[in-house]
Design an enzyme around this catalytic site. Structure first.
Site, PDB file in Angstrom:
ATOM      1  N   VAL A 100       0.820  -1.207   0.000  1.00 22.78           N
ATOM      2  CA  VAL A 100       0.000   0.000   0.000  1.00 22.78           C
ATOM      3  C   VAL A 100       0.859   1.265   0.000  1.00 22.78           C
ATOM      4  O   VAL A 100       0.378   2.343  -0.296  1.00 22.78           O
ATOM      5  CB  VAL A 100      -0.974   0.010   1.196  1.00 22.78           C
ATOM      6  CG1 VAL A 100      -1.915  -1.196   1.122  1.00 22.78           C
ATOM      7  CG2 VAL A 100      -0.250   0.011   2.545  1.00 22.78           C
ATOM      8  N   LYS A 101       2.125   1.127   0.343  1.00 20.09           N
ATOM      9  CA  LYS A 101       3.058   2.269   0.365  1.00 20.09           C
ATOM     10  C   LYS A 101       2.419   3.523   0.945  1.00 20.09           C
ATOM     11  O   LYS A 101       2.579   4.612   0.404  1.00 20.09           O
ATOM     12  CB  LYS A 101       3.629   2.524  -1.028  1.00 20.09           C
ATOM     13  CG  LYS A 101       4.528   1.376  -1.531  1.00 20.09           C
ATOM     14  CD  LYS A 101       5.299   1.745  -2.793  1.00 20.09           C
ATOM     15  CE  LYS A 101       6.194   0.620  -3.274  1.00 20.09           C
ATOM     16  NZ  LYS A 101       5.460  -0.558  -3.771  1.00 20.09           N
TER      17      LYS A 101
END
Lengths: 309, 309
Positions: A104-105
């Site tokens: 998901v950074k």
């Protein structure tokens, strides 16, 4: 969860993770057709197609692999419907006993990072009721905002016994633009790596920390240095296969105990049927092509690790 | 979209943006009760509560402000249901003529960044049909991955005439941990700022670039330098109010044309009724408290800009 990840790796003898990053053009025609017939050429139709595609790949590979890494962007592009498919995928992989790394950074500060952490790794309170949103086991996180951005994630991880992989040195060609710049004699990624070791030190599993790092397979020499900077952090290694990383490049990401790294392949596995090497399976049997590609990838990495001994 | 943002700012005489970051504990009891009565203490109930809360605030302030900035983490914590409320909020703000800055802080590489860009700013192809997911006007983006991470966003922005605000110097206390480190005699944030100017140079609106930057109100001296490094980039300035930034700190973020910056306040506006200053409105009239807080904020900034002339 780091203990479960390691035990899954040891059980399967496969230090790999399958990136469930379904572009619509990876999904074979026959699946798309069926989904569009049911839901139309809509976001719902697209979401159904990628979910059906994922399900078949998971069914064909789950006994060979310890973990999956769905890339949320590939779901988010289809809006709310896509995110429903993301959630279904996470839940289904859990049913199959897989560890789920949410790629998901995310990264923000204070209560905002806490909200991301709660949504992806924790639980959220609604009135007097405890609810759960996406429920991955690990999440990838961006370090640009410093400790304020990471700490709320670590706190939730401690509560939930979950983990993070923090971006240190990414696999892309221009990752050096900022990450390689020299600060007091050492590149930025080493400073970030040092912080990862520090953030991880007080959230340890049995032998490794719950707080790991992302270091691209495309930079093996940097991986070698970072392995030493963060000896107790698991390294999630993207960039194998389609991005150019090879088995031999990966050796330095592992510790002497044979652990410490988990190598991701996305396109190389999920769209294997599009490669000449696996063309014989045909689009109908795309999931079997994925299974064959998993076996080949594990073989490639094992051979490289064996040779390096 | 940068032209529309500037024209909205000029029309309202208010270089501000209201951060729609609804924590559940900002939402007055009477709204929560109603939503929980209808949907239970569930993710759906929480999502309905924040949507009703947002709607009243937008209704009470839209004529005074050019733009809103919903922070997606606050919706994402409630999973798919929360993201439905995010989408409703974006759509409703568009109906009211507001520019919507999606505070999503996304950032990845290649096709992954493109997927985020498509999901938030662009359109996605499903079969032969063009679909739209979240449809914000601007998005915030994290620069840690370098040009590979930014370029796919810029490409979609060019197609759609939309824009970005790239994190340069964030408002949080530990932002300096990496962002302030000195590289060849200058801090990292200046190098990032230079890149922002470069990325923005070939996507210009009438007077400013579509590619802007985020620089925290809490670092006015750095804002002064960055203003010169990126003369054609709009600066989105968080950190005013609750985080400690004051009107006088903001002067240096603006250009001599009185443009070039837009100041965000979230908690200070949407939870104004919880402050002593606006307590007289009471929880019932929370939206009127927000309106009063908007008026005070515009006054504070205008006075500071006037004094600096």
């Amino acid at each position: 969860m780091i203990n479960k990840l390691i035990s899954n790796i040891q059980k399967t003898n496969a230090p790999i993770v399958v990136g469930l990053d379904p572009m619509l053009n990876y999904v074979p025609e026959h699946i798309q057709k069926k989904s569009f017939a049911e839901y139309g050429e809509t976001l719902e139709g697209a979401a159904d197609a990628i979910w059906q595609f994922n399900k078949e790949i998971v069914d064909a590979t789950y006994d060979l692999i310890p973990a999956v890494k769905p890339q949320i962007a590939m779901y988010e592009q289809f809006g709310v419907e896509g995110l429903k498919a993301f959630q279904k995928t996470v839940d289904y992989c859990h049913e199959k006993g897989l560890v789920v790394i949410g790629d998901v950074k995310r990264g923000d500060i204070g209560s905002t990072s806490a909200a991301y952490a709660v949504g992806h790794l924790g639980k959220v309170q609604v009135g007097n009721t405890i609810c759960q949103a996406f429920n991955e086991d690990f999440a990838t996180v961006n370090p640009y905002l410093g400790t304020d951005g990471i700490k709320p994630f670590v706190d939730i991880c401690k509560e939930e016994k979950k983990g993070l992989f923090i971006l240190v040195k990414t696999s892309n060609p221009s990752s050096g633009e900022f990450q390689d710049r020299i600060i007091d004699g050492r590149p930025l990624y080493e400073w970030v790596g040092e912080k990862v070791a520090e953030w991880g030190a007080d959230h340890m599993g049995d032998s490794y920390s719950y707080i790991g790092a992302v270091v691209g397979a495309t930079y093996p020499e940097m991986g070698k240095v970072l392995r030493k900077v963060m000896p107790k952090s698991y390294i999630l290694v993207p960039g194998y296969g389609a991005q150019g990383g090879k088995g031999a490049d990966l050796v330095h990401f592992f510790n002497e105990d044979g652990l410490g790294a988990i190598v991701n392949s996305s396109r190389g596995i999920i769209a294997a049927y599009k490669q000449e090497k696996y063309a014989k399976f045909g689009a109908e049997h795309f999931a079997e092509a994925s299974r064959a590609a998993v076996i080949d990838m594990v073989e490639d990495i094992s051979t490289a690790l064996e040779r390096a001994k």
